[in-house]
Design an enzyme around this catalytic site. Structure first.
Site, PDB file in Angstrom:
ATOM      1  N   HIS A  61      -2.443   3.158  -0.021  1.00 60.02           N
ATOM      2  CA  HIS A  61      -3.635   3.186  -0.872  1.00 60.02           C
ATOM      3  C   HIS A  61      -4.798   2.631  -0.056  1.00 60.02           C
ATOM      4  O   HIS A  61      -4.636   2.323   1.129  1.00 60.02           O
ATOM      5  CB  HIS A  61      -3.418   2.400  -2.164  1.00 60.02           C
ATOM      6  N   HIS A  63      -6.979  -0.109  -0.586  1.00 59.83           N
ATOM      7  CA  HIS A  63      -7.471  -1.479  -0.609  1.00 59.83           C
ATOM      8  C   HIS A  63      -7.666  -1.944   0.833  1.00 59.83           C
ATOM      9  O   HIS A  63      -6.933  -1.527   1.745  1.00 59.83           O
ATOM     10  CB  HIS A  63      -6.498  -2.385  -1.356  1.00 59.83           C
ATOM     11  N   ASP A  65      -7.018  -4.495   2.659  1.00 58.73           N
ATOM     12  CA  ASP A  65      -5.971  -5.092   3.487  1.00 58.73           C
ATOM     13  C   ASP A  65      -4.974  -4.064   4.013  1.00 58.73           C
ATOM     14  O   ASP A  65      -4.108  -4.393   4.816  1.00 58.73           O
ATOM     15  CB  ASP A  65      -5.240  -6.212   2.721  1.00 58.73           C
ATOM     16  N   HIS A  66      -5.131  -2.802   3.588  1.00 55.08           N
ATOM     17  CA  HIS A  66      -4.237  -1.746   4.059  1.00 55.08           C
ATOM     18  C   HIS A  66      -4.938  -0.725   4.962  1.00 55.08           C
ATOM     19  O   HIS A  66      -4.258   0.129   5.534  1.00 55.08           O
ATOM     20  CB  HIS A  66      -3.622  -1.018   2.863  1.00 55.08           C
ATOM     21  N   HIS A 138       0.462   0.816  -9.212  1.00 53.95           N
ATOM     22  CA  HIS A 138      -0.503  -0.204  -8.828  1.00 53.95           C
ATOM     23  C   HIS A 138      -1.772   0.026  -9.649  1.00 53.95           C
ATOM     24  O   HIS A 138      -1.825   0.944 -10.478  1.00 53.95           O
ATOM     25  CB  HIS A 138      -0.776  -0.114  -7.325  1.00 53.95           C
ATOM     26  N   ASP A 206       2.623  -2.978  -2.968  1.00 52.38           N
ATOM     27  CA  ASP A 206       1.577  -2.950  -3.986  1.00 52.38           C
ATOM     28  C   ASP A 206       1.973  -2.109  -5.202  1.00 52.38           C
ATOM     29  O   ASP A 206       1.401  -1.054  -5.470  1.00 52.38           O
ATOM     30  CB  ASP A 206       0.264  -2.437  -3.389  1.00 52.38           C
ATOM     31  N   HIS A 265       4.488  -8.141   2.644  1.00 53.46           N
ATOM     32  CA  HIS A 265       3.250  -8.192   1.863  1.00 53.46           C
ATOM     33  C   HIS A 265       3.184  -9.476   1.039  1.00 53.46           C
ATOM     34  O   HIS A 265       3.043  -9.465  -0.181  1.00 53.46           O
ATOM     35  CB  HIS A 265       3.135  -6.955   0.958  1.00 53.46           C
TER      36      HIS A 265
END
Length: 303
Positions: A61, A63, A65-66, A138, A206, A265
């Site tokens: 996805h 976000h 941090d990814h 998520h 997530d 994670h």
């Protein structure tokens, strides 16, 4: 043989002792990356693996941090004089998100090919992998991935001879090619036994636990799964923000009958994670903590 490296195990923000989320695999001269958090290219350098051989990047996805490490990685790949196309796979909106990030990496000497996921489950065959993408739960569109490397049956010399197949065709048939020989069509099933066990790795972050995850992880050689929280008083927070606890991940691993579980994670607030593993192992004994740079070689078996 499949090489697997968990480049980063952190969620939300990088820490001095924990990089952000990313996984890298190597198979048959090709590298595949899942997610690209901040610091991913540093993690690749520390591992001694190659940027140039990255052919596929999958995103769970979008976000930060990814995906926040992507612009820098693209620039590094471009500076390495890469010209081959780079394939990116991810939820709907992939091209828009990546092209927005490329405002700071506009000039690349290689094309990017986007494959956007829209269905709950999709399978993409590429670079020797069967990539099975499956939608998870998520607070934004998010997918997990199973990487399958299938393996043909053993070549049967006796069957090839009995069928009168010239020896010059044995090797291409063994590789799965279909051959026309005069008025005959030669197919791999004429010389191969039943398919043998391949290699399977499932990666999921997530999300809340869901039966779809267990179904897609079924029988995996390695299941890498989010364990955002370990503290028992964080269960409500996990539900609120649609993440998982160590114990929920362990239950999925047990349900899927995987060979091994790596937790990943982790919340920035999580310290002394090893103190919680005794209870996790009561649920799934083959569970362990993922660590930045943790690597394994998965080989074919004849089971």
């Amino acid at each position: 043989m499949l090489d697997v490296c968990l480049l980063g195990t952190g969620g939300m923000m990088p820490l001095p002792y924990r990089k952000l989320t990313a996984l890298m695999t190597r198979f048959n001269g090709s590298n595949l990356l899942i997610d690209c958090g901040e610091g991913t290219q540093l993690a690749i350098r520390e591992q001694g693996w190659s940027f140039h051989s990255i052919d596929v990047i999958c995103f769970t996805h979008y976000h930060a941090d990814h995906i926040s490490g992507l612009p820098g990685l693209l620039l590094t790949m471009g500076n390495a004089e890469r010209t081959e196309p780079l394939i990116m796979i991810g939820p709907k909106g992939l091209a828009r998100v990546v092209n927005s990030l490329r405002v700071i990496a506009p000039e690349l000497p290689f094309p990017i090919e986007f494959q956007e996921l829209t269905d709950p489950e999709e399978t993409i065959a590429i670079k020797g992998y069967q990539i099975q993408a499956f939608r998870v739960c998520h607070n934004v569109p998010c997918y997990g991935y199973s990487l399958l490397i299938e393996r043909n049956g053993k070549f049967d010399v006796d069957r090839a001879k009995e069928a009168g197949i010239p020896q010059r065709f044995w090797n291409p048939l063994q590789k799965g090619e279909i051959i026309s020989d005069g008025d005959r069509v030669l197919t791999p099933d004429m010389v191969l036994g039943p398919p043998r066990r391949g290699i399977k790795v499932t990666y999921c972050t997530d999300t809340r636990p869901h039966k779809t995850i267990a179904e897609h992880a079924q029988g995996a050689d390695l299941f890498i799964c989010e364990g955002m929280y370990a503290e028992k008083d964080k269960e409500d927070k996990a539900r609120q923000y649609k993440h998982m606890t160590f114990y929920e991940a362990a239950k999925l691993a047990a349900r899927a009958n995987v060979s091994e579980l790596w937790l990943t994670h982790f919340s920035p607030s999580l310290v002394y994670a090893e103190n919680y593993m005794k209870d996790v192992k009561k649920i799934f004994p083959r569970a362990s903590l993922g660590q930045d740079g943790r690597t394994v070689e998965l080989d074919f078996t004849d089971e």
